[in-house]
Design an enzyme around this catalytic site. Sequence first.
Site, short mmCIF file in Angstrom:
data_model
loop_
_atom_site.label_atom_id
_atom_site.label_comp_id
_atom_site.label_asym_id
_atom_site.label_seq_id
_atom_site.Cartn_x
_atom_site.Cartn_y
_atom_site.Cartn_z
N LYS A 40 13.73 -17.88 -13.77
CA LYS A 40 13.63 -18.15 -15.27
C LYS A 40 13.81 -19.57 -15.90
O LYS A 40 13.21 -20.19 -16.68
CB LYS A 40 14.36 -17.10 -16.20
CG LYS A 40 14.23 -17.39 -17.75
CD LYS A 40 15.12 -16.02 -18.33
CE LYS A 40 14.84 -16.38 -19.90
NZ LYS A 40 15.60 -15.33 -20.70
N THR A 100 28.72 -16.80 0.02
CA THR A 100 29.21 -15.27 0.16
C THR A 100 29.22 -14.94 1.67
O THR A 100 28.57 -15.18 2.32
CB THR A 100 28.37 -14.56 -0.84
OG1 THR A 100 27.36 -14.33 -0.38
CG2 THR A 100 28.54 -15.04 -2.18
N ASN A 147 -23.91 10.11 1.83
CA ASN A 147 -24.04 11.24 2.66
C ASN A 147 -24.14 11.06 4.43
O ASN A 147 -24.88 10.30 4.68
CB ASN A 147 -25.41 12.17 2.30
CG ASN A 147 -25.04 12.68 0.80
OD1 ASN A 147 -24.23 13.30 0.64
ND2 ASN A 147 -26.15 12.37 0.08
N HIS A 156 -20.97 -3.03 9.68
CA HIS A 156 -21.17 -2.85 8.38
C HIS A 156 -20.43 -1.45 7.70
O HIS A 156 -20.79 -0.68 6.83
CB HIS A 156 -22.42 -2.82 7.50
CG HIS A 156 -23.07 -4.02 7.59
ND1 HIS A 156 -22.65 -5.17 7.35
CD2 HIS A 156 -24.44 -4.29 8.23
CE1 HIS A 156 -23.61 -6.09 7.74
NE2 HIS A 156 -24.32 -5.73 8.23
#
Length: 529
Positions: free
Chosen positions: A140, A37, A423, A281
């Site tokens: 499919k 195309t 915290n 960490h």
Amino acid sequence: MSEPRPIRRALLSVSDKEGLVDLGRALASRGVELLSTGGTAHTLRQAGLEVIDVAEVTGFPEMMDGRVKTLHPRVHGGLLALRDNDAHVAAMTEHGIGEIDLLVVNLYPFEATVAKGADYDTCIENIDIGGPAMIRAAAKNHAFVTVVVDVQDYEKLLGDMDQHDGATCAKFRKKLSQIAYARTAAYDAAVSTWMAEAIGVETPRRRAVAGMLAQTMRYGENPHQKAAFYKDGSTRPGVATARQLQGKELSYNNINDTDAAFELVAEFDPANGPACAIIKHANPCGVARGETLTEAYSRAFDCDRTSAFGGIVALNQTLDVETAKVISEIFTEVVIAPQIDPAAAEIFARKKNLRLLETGGLPDPRAVATTIRQVSGGYLVQDKDTGHISAEDLKVVTKRAPTDEEIKDLLFAWTVAKHVKSNAIVYVKDAATVGVGAGQMSRVDSTRIAARKAQDMAADLGLDTPLTQGSVVASDAFFPFPDGLLTAAEAGATAVIQPGGSMRDDKVIAAADEAGIAMVFTGMRHFRH
């Protein structure tokens, strides 16, 4: 699944023309008829290849500015027909539908169009319709049809054809089918996510998340966990977009920690001077500014030398030779910077295991973004924490107001606390962290741990007084009781920044006044779990 006959007819329709001509020539040399195309057909013809226009097959010209060209039974019938079903074969014969054995499609560049900041109408025009429809049809029917959606699979296609006398094997077709469905799913995810943002839908009913495999890892956080790294196509400078100049592949933990380090150091505008963040960490173990990048690194390192060993170093300016020399004195996992002087890179060349990353820029800490975290049975989605506080936003709640120097350090501490696991408690002195308490269940424990680490570091440096003496302290959320504040005062802190909002704010303020501490409220919380 029966093996199909050799590929005799292929439909090629691609936006990305990379490798197209070579693929077309390779298929033609194997006796494959080429359908195509628009621009794809033009490119193939320019290369001297014989191509049949899809319009000749369908009997309809391309129309509506190319919106309609492949949505036709003679295309989809050729892709979907079961070759071993007599009724399907009869229908193909009756309606003049030819088999299409191979589909090669890549989609309109919707993601790239959005990334360029195109307007709404332009983005809409770059939503591919026919491409996904053909891809899904071919995928499919993978019992008979081979579908290729990525340029990187062209050579694999040709190799498999050569191994199977011009056909492809069932295993390969299944793999390509899965890749194809993942591509259309990712494409639809990009479209739906963009449209939700474009029309102001903050919590869409359905949210799709997609990514492209960047790296299959040896393991995840621990050796018994499988892991992989996926990129989402974002152009935000960081670990996902960086160029790795040397070192082993980044591990799961490397990537997580490096992201944390670079996002933190990006909070400090390089126009205001050099800054360095050292992460271990996912938590900062040292953050500092300096007159030079070397000084910024050294001051960050002196916050917690023990934790810095094997850490991640992030810089907000070009990595220079002198800084590279100092960093290379200890074992470091990763160094990341917006730019890297080639001579500095040579310094690290002797450290074969060190990963060196150059990003080309810093992420905007205030740019709107989304974070996603998986939980059992779902996802938590939220805005990235882009919260920012300036001196004008601070509310002085104690009898003593902080000095100008204390305010500078309070804002620095507040910025770092935003990137510490809650915290979070952060002590700062002269634009450098001197104690960090992270991830404790009790805020007073974080306060004590940070102070204790500062004491230990002072001893290592041969100092007579704790590093926290004369510091300021930031808490990512309010102090629920005076005990945390009093612990900070005992450590030598002279000023506190916290959100406020506790039922016992009056008691905490009274304790600060009694201790002679200045305290400001931000009205903003920075929990980081």
